[in-house]
Scaffold this motif. Structure first.
Motif, PDB file in Angstrom:
ATOM      1  N   VAL A  95     -51.655  46.549  23.580  1.00 50.42           N
ATOM      2  CA  VAL A  95     -51.297  45.008  23.106  1.00 50.42           C
ATOM      3  C   VAL A  95     -49.932  45.411  22.526  1.00 50.42           C
ATOM      4  N   ALA A  96     -49.740  46.498  21.504  1.00 50.55           N
ATOM      5  CA  ALA A  96     -48.359  46.798  21.331  1.00 50.55           C
ATOM      6  C   ALA A  96     -47.236  46.996  22.318  1.00 50.55           C
ATOM      7  N   ALA A  97     -47.807  47.625  23.434  1.00 49.09           N
ATOM      8  CA  ALA A  97     -46.844  48.087  24.332  1.00 49.09           C
ATOM      9  C   ALA A  97     -46.713  46.881  25.273  1.00 49.09           C
ATOM     10  N   ASN A  98     -47.348  45.845  25.367  1.00 48.66           N
ATOM     11  CA  ASN A  98     -47.401  44.704  26.077  1.00 48.66           C
ATOM     12  C   ASN A  98     -46.203  43.895  25.392  1.00 48.66           C
ATOM     13  N   ILE A  99     -46.429  43.882  23.949  1.00 50.04           N
ATOM     14  CA  ILE A  99     -45.522  42.826  23.107  1.00 50.04           C
ATOM     15  C   ILE A  99     -44.052  43.667  23.133  1.00 50.04           C
ATOM     16  N   GLY A 100     -43.911  45.206  23.358  1.00 47.58           N
ATOM     17  CA  GLY A 100     -42.742  45.438  23.231  1.00 47.58           C
ATOM     18  C   GLY A 100     -41.942  45.507  24.530  1.00 47.58           C
ATOM     19  N   TYR A 101     -42.928  45.448  25.599  1.00 47.19           N
ATOM     20  CA  TYR A 101     -42.065  45.763  26.880  1.00 47.19           C
ATOM     21  C   TYR A 101     -40.902  45.016  27.236  1.00 47.19           C
ATOM     22  N   GLY A 102     -40.645  43.641  26.965  1.00 44.01           N
ATOM     23  CA  GLY A 102     -39.554  42.920  27.048  1.00 44.01           C
ATOM     24  C   GLY A 102     -38.201  43.576  26.483  1.00 44.01           C
ATOM     25  N   LEU A 103     -38.271  44.145  25.254  1.00 45.54           N
ATOM     26  CA  LEU A 103     -37.407  44.706  24.347  1.00 45.54           C
ATOM     27  C   LEU A 103     -36.879  46.009  24.748  1.00 45.54           C
ATOM     28  N   LYS A 104     -38.064  46.626  25.361  1.00 44.86           N
ATOM     29  CA  LYS A 104     -37.547  47.926  26.152  1.00 44.86           C
ATOM     30  C   LYS A 104     -36.722  47.822  27.387  1.00 44.86           C
ATOM     31  N   ALA A 105     -37.447  46.797  28.123  1.00 41.92           N
ATOM     32  CA  ALA A 105     -36.399  46.460  29.223  1.00 41.92           C
ATOM     33  C   ALA A 105     -35.177  46.115  28.859  1.00 41.92           C
ATOM     34  N   ARG A 106     -34.993  45.643  27.840  1.00 42.93           N
ATOM     35  CA  ARG A 106     -33.458  45.142  27.434  1.00 42.93           C
ATOM     36  C   ARG A 106     -32.570  46.166  26.698  1.00 42.93           C
ATOM     37  N   GLY A 107     -33.336  47.411  26.611  1.00 46.06           N
ATOM     38  CA  GLY A 107     -32.659  48.534  26.017  1.00 46.06           C
ATOM     39  C   GLY A 107     -32.592  48.667  24.640  1.00 46.06           C
ATOM     40  N   LEU A 108     -33.310  48.014  23.989  1.00 44.35           N
ATOM     41  CA  LEU A 108     -33.275  48.106  22.730  1.00 44.35           C
ATOM     42  C   LEU A 108     -33.812  49.666  21.977  1.00 44.35           C
TER      43      LEU A 108
END
Ligand SMILES: Nc1ncnc2c1ncn2[C@@H]1O[C@H](COP(=O)(O)OP(=O)(O)OP(=O)(O)O)[C@@H](O)[C@H]1O
Ligand SMILES: [Mg+2]
Length: 228
Positions: A95-108
């Motif tokens: 669940v945590a990885a799914n929620i963070g996925y978009g932010l990771k893709a944006r390079g945060l």
């Protein structure tokens, strides 16, 4: 009132069939809308068009007061508009990885991602599910994770397709409770739905697709500031 998105002459065809022909669509900033209409009226199609996921004919588009290209879908809108499918697709990580996925893709940076994911999980009441595999979640839990995943991206426009359609009782109420928290200073939402409790939420503006046209069912004329 600040105008977030205005479209002039939005038309969608499937072959010979014109699904809708909308003279003007005007979405204000920091405003919540419900989009209603009978089955097959084109609600999902309209949301997908607004998210840049489906083609349509558009004569003119303005985003945050600036003219933008619709085809190709403007870069300024790509990060700013988020669409949540009725049956959200998730990676079979956690669940945590799914929620963070978009932010990771944006390079945060990792630490910023962790903080924002934590806040979003608390907001959606899914902290206890952080390490769970999305496949193991109930429909209501999955929808709350999908809303958290959208919220962390801080979209200017969030498009929700029937977020309560397959939910009953407490699961449905928990999702409805989250909706007001998705509208803020800079963010608007459009929710396609048939759910009377969602439609009746305080402050909801109403859009209705009927016979290929869009009706604004609101006490005040929300088109008055539209830049067309
Ligand atoms: N790729 C496609 N090709 C042809 N017709 C399509 C396509 N996609 C959707 N349609 C048609 O467009 C119409 C609108 O579909 P859409 O899913 O947008 O309706 P809806 O208002 O979301 O309905 P519901 O309330 O059932 O979710 C339907 O008649 C559908 O069959
Ligand atoms: Mg639909």
């Amino acid at each position: 009132m600040t105008s977030l998105l205005t479209l002039h002459r939005l038309r969608k065809r499937f072959g010979e069939r014109i699904l809708f022909d909308i003279e003007a669509l005007a979405i204000e900033a920091a405003t919540a809308y419900v989009l209603t209409g009978r089955n097959g009226a084109g609600k999902s199609t309209l949301l997908r068009i607004l998210a840049g996921l489906e083609r349509a004919e558009v004569e003119q588009a303005h985003f945050l007061g600036q003219p933008v290209s619709w085809h190709p879908y403007a870069a300024a809108m790509r990060d700013a508009v988020v669409y949540v499918h009725q049956h959200p697709v998730m990676f079979s990580t956690s669940v945590a990885a799914n929620i963070g996925y978009g932010l990771k893709a944006r390079g945060l940076p990792k630490r910023a991602i962790a903080t924002r994911v934590e806040q979003a999980m608390q907001w959606a009441d899914v902290v206890h599910l952080r390490d769970s595999k999305p496949d193991s979640l109930s429909g209501g839990e999955k929808q709350r994770v999908a809303l958290a995943r959208a919220k962390v991206l801080a979209p200017r426009l969030l498009l929700l397709d029937e977020p309560t359609a397959n939910l009953d009782g407490a699961a449905r109420e928990k999702v409805i409770e989250l909706i007001p928290g998705l509208v803020g200073e800079g963010s608007s939402i459009i929710i396609a739905c048939h759910d009377r409790d969602l439609i009746g939420l305080h402050g909801m503006q109403r859009l209705k697709l009927r016979d290929g046209h869009l009706e604004y069912r609101t006490a005040r004329p929300i088109l008055k500031n539209a830049k067309l």
